[in-house]
Enzyme design. Structure first.
Site, PDB file in Angstrom:
ATOM      1  N   HIS A 171      29.682  48.193  43.514  1.00 54.99           N
ATOM      2  CA  HIS A 171      29.841  46.790  43.919  1.00 54.99           C
ATOM      3  C   HIS A 171      30.953  46.612  44.951  1.00 54.99           C
ATOM      4  O   HIS A 171      31.031  45.574  45.597  1.00 54.99           O
ATOM      5  CB  HIS A 171      30.131  45.923  42.691  1.00 54.99           C
ATOM      6  CG  HIS A 171      28.934  45.767  41.797  1.00 54.99           C
ATOM      7  ND1 HIS A 171      28.168  44.637  41.764  1.00 54.99           N
ATOM      8  CD2 HIS A 171      28.351  46.632  40.918  1.00 54.99           C
ATOM      9  CE1 HIS A 171      27.173  44.784  40.901  1.00 54.99           C
ATOM     10  NE2 HIS A 171      27.263  45.993  40.364  1.00 54.99           N
ATOM     11  N   ASP A 384      35.903  43.503  51.335  1.00 54.09           N
ATOM     12  CA  ASP A 384      35.185  43.025  50.147  1.00 54.09           C
ATOM     13  C   ASP A 384      33.819  43.694  50.115  1.00 54.09           C
ATOM     14  O   ASP A 384      33.177  43.829  51.168  1.00 54.09           O
ATOM     15  CB  ASP A 384      34.996  41.497  50.245  1.00 54.09           C
ATOM     16  CG  ASP A 384      35.089  40.807  48.891  1.00 54.09           C
ATOM     17  OD1 ASP A 384      34.735  41.437  47.887  1.00 54.09           O
ATOM     18  OD2 ASP A 384      35.505  39.639  48.857  1.00 54.09           O
TER      19      ASP A 384
HETATM   20  C1  GDG Z   1      32.663  42.539  42.911  1.00 55.01           C
HETATM   21  C2  GDG Z   1      33.011  42.873  44.367  1.00 55.01           C
HETATM   22  C3  GDG Z   1      30.919  41.740  45.096  1.00 55.01           C
HETATM   23  C4  GDG Z   1      35.099  32.670  40.956  1.00 55.01           C
HETATM   24  N1  GDG Z   1      35.994  31.787  40.510  1.00 55.01           N
HETATM   25  C5  GDG Z   1      35.375  31.035  39.593  1.00 55.01           C
HETATM   26  C6  GDG Z   1      34.062  31.489  39.473  1.00 55.01           C
HETATM   27  N2  GDG Z   1      33.929  32.488  40.320  1.00 55.01           N
HETATM   28  C7  GDG Z   1      32.700  33.263  40.518  1.00 55.01           C
HETATM   29  C8  GDG Z   1      32.089  32.964  41.868  1.00 55.01           C
HETATM   30  C9  GDG Z   1      31.365  34.262  42.172  1.00 55.01           C
HETATM   31  C10 GDG Z   1      32.198  35.311  41.432  1.00 55.01           C
HETATM   32  O1  GDG Z   1      33.009  34.632  40.501  1.00 55.01           O
HETATM   33  C11 GDG Z   1      33.101  36.097  42.358  1.00 55.01           C
HETATM   34  O2  GDG Z   1      32.300  36.765  43.256  1.00 55.01           O
HETATM   35  P1  GDG Z   1      32.752  38.011  44.108  1.00 55.01           P
HETATM   36  O3  GDG Z   1      31.666  38.354  45.048  1.00 55.01           O
HETATM   37  O4  GDG Z   1      34.100  37.770  44.681  1.00 55.01           O
HETATM   38  O5  GDG Z   1      32.729  39.175  43.062  1.00 55.01           O
HETATM   39  P2  GDG Z   1      33.535  39.978  41.961  1.00 55.01           P
HETATM   40  O6  GDG Z   1      32.744  39.822  40.730  1.00 55.01           O
HETATM   41  O7  GDG Z   1      34.934  39.571  41.861  1.00 55.01           O
HETATM   42  O8  GDG Z   1      33.518  41.488  42.489  1.00 55.01           O
HETATM   43  C12 GDG Z   1      32.424  41.834  45.318  1.00 55.01           C
HETATM   44  C13 GDG Z   1      30.607  41.494  43.626  1.00 55.01           C
HETATM   45  O9  GDG Z   1      31.220  42.469  42.760  1.00 55.01           O
HETATM   46  C14 GDG Z   1      29.112  41.550  43.359  1.00 55.01           C
HETATM   47  O10 GDG Z   1      28.596  42.809  43.689  1.00 55.01           O
HETATM   48  O11 GDG Z   1      30.421  40.666  45.862  1.00 55.01           O
HETATM   49  O12 GDG Z   1      32.675  42.218  46.652  1.00 55.01           O
HETATM   50  O13 GDG Z   1      34.427  42.945  44.517  1.00 55.01           O
HETATM   51  O14 GDG Z   1      30.085  34.265  41.614  1.00 55.01           O
HETATM   52  O15 GDG Z   1      31.260  31.858  41.758  1.00 55.01           O
HETATM   53  N3  GDG Z   1      33.165  30.931  38.643  1.00 55.01           N
HETATM   54  C15 GDG Z   1      33.606  29.878  37.895  1.00 55.01           C
HETATM   55  N4  GDG Z   1      34.891  29.421  37.926  1.00 55.01           N
HETATM   56  C16 GDG Z   1      35.792  29.963  38.769  1.00 55.01           C
HETATM   57  O16 GDG Z   1      36.954  29.537  38.791  1.00 55.01           O
HETATM   58  N5  GDG Z   1      32.735  29.285  37.061  1.00 55.01           N
END
Ligand code: GDG
Length: 497
Positions: A171, A384
């Site tokens: 990821h 990222d």
């Molecule tokens: C890995 C990789 C890759 C965030 N704050 C809140 C909240 N979120 C949700 C968002 C989004 C998710 O969390 C974060 O998405 P990311 O893409 O930044 O992913 P991560 O899970 O941290 O990390 C990344 C991912 O895996 C998928 O392959 O994209 O690059 O590092 O969905 O909406 N949701 C809620 N409250 C929050 O305060 N409800």
């Protein structure tokens, strides 16, 4: 244990349930709400399946086992908990995973702590996961292992006699050879990865970096094929290697963003911050997200484009994470100091506040209300894997909104024709991009947003799951509908429409 059906066995560091003690001190599980879980659910219930992972606590015992069994019953698929001792959690999770792989794979090698104990424990814990896999699945099942915590599971499982097909998806990014070479255990880790039958990356860049590392470090490895899907043969084993950009449940996000609750909350935000354009940043507290650089860029905008003062506000949501670790605590201090400095310098008493800082996790409705209220999203990670917030913003915002996106986020590959791409290290460049987004015509904003929406809608999380599973059964993917821009490299910043 042999079964008569080819089930899906998902393996990830954490189980898709969060286990917490209730008021009476009993463990209870609450299902997580991520896109990965909702995308895999239909497959797990259709084919039958197991999800193997750590329950998130190093405590064990009957009560926790009962909570896991209850969660299994509730979810419609089996859960299998891998119990880890506190020291294993420290050396494997906090150590090898988060003090070595996380910074190194995000190009921040100076933050790595290459402690040999971390590597030993990483292998030991991967062996534990492999043993759990072996006891849960049969030769006909397909095992899908997720992410950087578990890169050696296939090697360990095969050494124990596992004959099932095993796929892996990373990821986070895979670094270029110059950076990967810093890893003291670069060769055994690469050899372990090659034991998977299918290795999936987020972007063509990650796939290419991986293949280059293989060519450099493993002389007798043979690489066949070209384009997005290649095969690496080594030691009598062939691994398929490809990139599959992860996505979101686009329709579910659109629906929820249109709901009366979210609309009302978005209207409230707009009413609190009237007569200006709202710029939104949403990030977990992490040094890869580039939050201080972004705040400096916002300050630079207000300095160099004084006409935008009182006409823009930045809403920066920081979701708390790992503040018990000194680097993260320091990062929080740095962010808060910058927010204070910018507000102290530019704020109009009783009026305009340049930065609205929210340090809290949000409910899904609140998050979507921010997406809907914002005129532009400023998403500038230093690096990222994908960045789902960028895709969620496209699904939820109004059509006349803009996305300013780091060219080092995996999402930039697919969104390059609609987003305003920036180098997050270039403070003045990001400031100029904010000005550009502010002055873009309504028509241009709509055209760009429509282009991005199409990309997210046509290649959603269900496409991602399906394509990975098709690749896993050896299907010829050359005629597959890959996303536009997915194969083309390099990214060309700011392609005019
Ligand atoms: C890995 C990789 C890759 C965030 N704050 C809140 C909240 N979120 C949700 C968002 C989004 C998710 O969390 C974060 O998405 P990311 O893409 O930044 O992913 P991560 O899970 O941290 O990390 C990344 C991912 O895996 C998928 O392959 O994209 O690059 O590092 O969905 O909406 N949701 C809620 N409250 C929050 O305060 N409800």
């Amino acid at each position: 244990m042999r079964r008569d059906r080819d089930r899906l066995v998902v393996v990830s560091n954490r189980l898709p349930f969060v286990f917490e003690r209730d008021g009476a001190g009993r463990w209870v599980g609450k299902e997580g709400a991520g896109g990965l879980i909702s995308a895999l659910l239909p497959v797990l219930s259709d084919r039958g399946g197991v999800w193997i992972g750590w329950p998130g606590t190093s405590e064990s015992g009957r009560d926790l086992e009962r909570a896991v069994t209850e969660a299994s019953r509730e979810s419609g698929y089996s859960l299998r908990a891998v119990v880890l001792e506190a020291e294993e959690v420290h050396n494997f999770y906090e150590g090898f995973s988060n003090e070595i792989i996380w910074p190194l794979f995000h190009d921040l090698q100076s933050l790595c702590c290459f402690d040999p104990v971390y590597w030993q424990t990483y292998q030991q814990v991967n062996r534990k996961f492999a043993a759990a896999v072996l006891s849960e699945c049969g030769d006909e099942d397909f095992i899908w292992v997720h992410d950087y915590h578990l890169m050696s599971v296939a090697a360990e499982a095969k050494a124990m006699g596992c004959c099932a097909r095993i796929g892996f998806f990373l990821h986070i990014p895979f670094p270029s050879p110059d950076i990967y070479m810093k890893m003291p255990w670069r060769l055994p880790l690469l050899q372990a990865l090659l034991q998977y039958d299918l290795i999936g990356f987020q972007t063509p860049r990650d796939r290419r970096n991986f293949v280059q590392c293989v060519r450099l470090l493993i002389e007798d490895a043979q690489v066949h094929g070209k384009g997005n899907v290649v095969t690496v043969e080594h030691g009598g084993h062939a691994a398929r290697v490809a990139s599959f950009p992860i996505s979101i449940d686009y329709n579910a996000f659109c629906r929820q963003a249109e709901s009366p609750e979210v609309r009302a909350k978005a209207a409230e935000i707009r009413a609190l911050l009237p007569r200006r354009k709202l710029i939104l940043g949403v990030d977990r507290l992490d040094y890869t997200k580039g939050i201080p650089h972004r705040l400096q860029a916002f300050r630079n905008t207000l300095d160099r484009y004084p006409q935008l003062r009182e006409r823009i506000s930045l809403i920066q949501v920081v979701v708390p994470s790992r503040v018990d670790i000194p680097e993260y605590f320091d990062l929080k201090m740095q962010i808060e100091q910058l927010v204070g400095e910018i507000n102290g310098r530019f704020m109009r008493p009783g009026g305009w506040v340049p930065v609205w800082y929210v340090y809290s996790s949000l409910t899904r409705d609140d998050l979507l209300a921010y997406y809907r209220a914002a005129d532009m999203a400023l998403i500038t990670p230093l690096k990222d894997g994908m960045n789902l917030v960028a895709k969620e913003y496209c699904a939820c915002s109004e059509e006349n909104c803009s996305l300013i996106l780091s060219e080092f986020a995996g999402a930039a590959q697919q969104l390059q024709r609609g987003a305003i791409l920036v180098n997050p290290y270039d403070i003045e460049g990001v400031a100029d991009a904010i000005y550009r987004a502010y002055t873009l015509s309504d028509d241009a904003r709509r055209t760009r947003m429509r282009t991005m929406r199409r990309a997210v809608r046509d290649y959603d999380i269900f496409w991602w799951v399906d394509t990975f599973l098709q690749a896993a059964i050896g299907r010829d993917l050359s005629a597959f509908p890959w996303p536009e821009n997915h194969i083309a490299e390099p990214i060309v910043p700011n392609v005019p429409l």
